[in-house]
Design a protein around this motif. Structure first.
Motif, PDB file in Angstrom:
ATOM      1  N   UNK A 107     -20.926   7.443  15.870  1.00 56.27           N
ATOM      2  CA  UNK A 107     -21.961   6.469  15.529  1.00 56.27           C
ATOM      3  C   UNK A 107     -21.930   5.306  16.516  1.00 56.27           C
ATOM      4  N   UNK A 108     -20.749   4.970  17.032  1.00 59.17           N
ATOM      5  CA  UNK A 108     -20.649   3.881  18.013  1.00 59.17           C
ATOM      6  C   UNK A 108     -21.348   4.247  19.322  1.00 59.17           C
ATOM      7  N   UNK A 109     -21.166   5.477  19.780  1.00 56.23           N
ATOM      8  CA  UNK A 109     -21.856   5.922  20.996  1.00 56.23           C
ATOM      9  C   UNK A 109     -23.364   5.924  20.793  1.00 56.23           C
ATOM     10  N   UNK A 111     -30.953  13.273   9.949  1.00 56.89           N
ATOM     11  CA  UNK A 111     -29.735  13.985   9.529  1.00 56.89           C
ATOM     12  C   UNK A 111     -29.655  15.362  10.179  1.00 56.89           C
ATOM     13  N   UNK A 112     -28.439  15.797  10.428  1.00 55.20           N
ATOM     14  CA  UNK A 112     -28.192  17.151  10.910  1.00 55.20           C
ATOM     15  C   UNK A 112     -27.498  17.905   9.792  1.00 55.20           C
ATOM     16  N   UNK A 113     -28.059  19.014   9.412  1.00 56.76           N
ATOM     17  CA  UNK A 113     -27.539  19.764   8.265  1.00 56.76           C
ATOM     18  C   UNK A 113     -26.667  20.934   8.717  1.00 56.76           C
ATOM     19  N   UNK A 114     -25.560  20.613   9.337  1.00 56.27           N
ATOM     20  CA  UNK A 114     -24.576  21.645   9.645  1.00 56.27           C
ATOM     21  C   UNK A 114     -23.184  21.015   9.522  1.00 56.27           C
ATOM     22  N   UNK A 115     -22.165  21.750   9.872  1.00 57.34           N
ATOM     23  CA  UNK A 115     -20.796  21.276   9.674  1.00 57.34           C
ATOM     24  C   UNK A 115     -20.277  20.375  10.786  1.00 57.34           C
ATOM     25  N   UNK A 127     -24.551  12.573  15.290  1.00 61.50           N
ATOM     26  CA  UNK A 127     -25.458  11.524  14.844  1.00 61.50           C
ATOM     27  C   UNK A 127     -26.682  11.561  15.740  1.00 61.50           C
ATOM     28  N   UNK A 128     -27.852  11.536  15.139  1.00 61.92           N
ATOM     29  CA  UNK A 128     -29.093  11.602  15.933  1.00 61.92           C
ATOM     30  C   UNK A 128     -30.049  10.503  15.506  1.00 61.92           C
ATOM     31  N   UNK A 129     -30.854  10.096  16.464  1.00 65.04           N
ATOM     32  CA  UNK A 129     -31.875   9.095  16.195  1.00 65.04           C
ATOM     33  C   UNK A 129     -33.041   9.319  17.159  1.00 65.04           C
ATOM     34  N   UNK A 130     -34.195   8.836  16.731  1.00 65.82           N
ATOM     35  CA  UNK A 130     -35.400   8.921  17.548  1.00 65.82           C
ATOM     36  C   UNK A 130     -35.977   7.518  17.643  1.00 65.82           C
ATOM     37  N   UNK A 136     -50.282   5.043  25.061  1.00 63.37           N
ATOM     38  CA  UNK A 136     -49.707   6.292  24.670  1.00 63.37           C
ATOM     39  C   UNK A 136     -48.388   6.013  23.943  1.00 63.37           C
ATOM     40  N   UNK A 137     -48.080   6.808  22.947  1.00 67.30           N
ATOM     41  CA  UNK A 137     -46.835   6.685  22.191  1.00 67.30           C
ATOM     42  C   UNK A 137     -45.897   7.814  22.617  1.00 67.30           C
ATOM     43  N   UNK A 138     -44.629   7.466  22.821  1.00 65.15           N
ATOM     44  CA  UNK A 138     -43.618   8.449  23.183  1.00 65.15           C
ATOM     45  C   UNK A 138     -42.392   8.287  22.312  1.00 65.15           C
ATOM     46  N   UNK A 139     -41.499   9.280  22.381  1.00 67.41           N
ATOM     47  CA  UNK A 139     -40.230   9.207  21.665  1.00 67.41           C
ATOM     48  C   UNK A 139     -39.085   9.466  22.629  1.00 67.41           C
ATOM     49  N   UNK A 140     -37.955   8.916  22.303  1.00 70.99           N
ATOM     50  CA  UNK A 140     -36.711   9.182  23.017  1.00 70.99           C
ATOM     51  C   UNK A 140     -35.705   9.632  21.962  1.00 70.99           C
ATOM     52  N   UNK A 141     -35.098  10.783  22.170  1.00 71.22           N
ATOM     53  CA  UNK A 141     -34.137  11.333  21.218  1.00 71.22           C
ATOM     54  C   UNK A 141     -32.720  11.065  21.691  1.00 71.22           C
ATOM     55  N   UNK A 142     -31.866  10.722  20.751  1.00 73.03           N
ATOM     56  CA  UNK A 142     -30.459  10.458  21.035  1.00 73.03           C
ATOM     57  C   UNK A 142     -29.611  11.318  20.115  1.00 73.03           C
ATOM     58  N   UNK A 143     -28.542  11.883  20.663  1.00 72.93           N
ATOM     59  CA  UNK A 143     -27.596  12.659  19.861  1.00 72.93           C
ATOM     60  C   UNK A 143     -26.202  12.410  20.403  1.00 72.93           C
ATOM     61  N   UNK A 144     -25.313  11.979  19.538  1.00 71.32           N
ATOM     62  CA  UNK A 144     -23.942  11.658  19.942  1.00 71.32           C
ATOM     63  C   UNK A 144     -22.964  12.151  18.878  1.00 71.32           C
TER      64      UNK A 144
END
Length: 54
Positions: free
Chosen positions: A12-14, A38-42, A46-49, A1-9
Protein backbone atom coordinates in the motif's frame (compact mmCIF):
# COMPACT_ATOMS: atom_id res chain seq x y z
CA UNK A 1 -10.60 14.11 -23.28
CA UNK A 2 -10.71 11.93 -20.15
CA UNK A 3 -8.05 9.30 -19.50
CA UNK A 4 -7.13 6.83 -16.78
CA UNK A 5 -3.85 5.72 -15.28
CA UNK A 6 -3.78 2.31 -13.59
CA UNK A 7 -1.51 1.48 -10.68
CA UNK A 8 -0.77 -1.94 -9.19
CA UNK A 9 1.69 -2.58 -6.39
CA UNK A 10 2.44 -5.22 -3.79
CA UNK A 11 2.40 -2.77 -0.89
CA UNK A 12 0.00 0.00 0.00
CA UNK A 13 2.96 2.33 0.64
CA UNK A 14 4.31 1.81 -2.89
CA UNK A 15 0.85 2.39 -4.34
CA UNK A 16 0.44 5.59 -2.35
CA UNK A 17 3.90 6.87 -3.33
CA UNK A 18 3.33 6.16 -7.03
CA UNK A 19 -0.08 7.83 -7.05
CA UNK A 20 1.27 10.85 -5.18
CA UNK A 21 4.15 11.17 -7.64
CA UNK A 22 1.74 10.95 -10.60
CA UNK A 23 -0.57 13.56 -9.06
CA UNK A 24 2.37 15.89 -8.36
CA UNK A 25 3.01 16.02 -12.12
CA UNK A 26 -0.65 16.66 -12.93
CA UNK A 27 -2.17 20.13 -12.75
CA UNK A 28 -4.85 20.35 -10.05
CA UNK A 29 -7.70 21.25 -12.38
CA UNK A 30 -7.06 18.09 -14.48
CA UNK A 31 -7.60 15.61 -11.63
CA UNK A 32 -11.07 14.05 -11.49
CA UNK A 33 -11.12 11.02 -9.18
CA UNK A 34 -9.25 8.02 -7.73
CA UNK A 35 -10.87 4.60 -7.53
CA UNK A 36 -9.39 1.80 -5.46
CA UNK A 37 -10.10 -1.54 -7.09
CA UNK A 38 -10.17 -4.80 -5.13
CA UNK A 39 -8.40 -7.86 -6.47
CA UNK A 40 -10.23 -11.08 -5.75
CA UNK A 41 -7.45 -13.62 -5.55
CA UNK A 42 -4.99 -14.88 -2.94
CA UNK A 43 -2.18 -12.48 -3.82
CA UNK A 44 -1.49 -9.33 -1.88
CA UNK A 45 -1.80 -6.61 -4.50
CA UNK A 46 -3.17 -3.11 -4.30
CA UNK A 47 -4.65 -1.38 -7.34
CA UNK A 48 -6.01 2.04 -8.09
CA UNK A 49 -7.19 4.01 -11.08
CA UNK A 50 -6.66 7.77 -11.40
CA UNK A 51 -9.15 9.49 -13.71
CA UNK A 52 -7.99 12.78 -15.20
CA UNK A 53 -8.38 15.19 -18.11
CA UNK A 54 -5.83 15.82 -20.84
Amino acid sequence: MIQVELFEETSIDELTNNINFFLSKLEDHLYIDIKYMPINDDSTRYTAMVIYRV
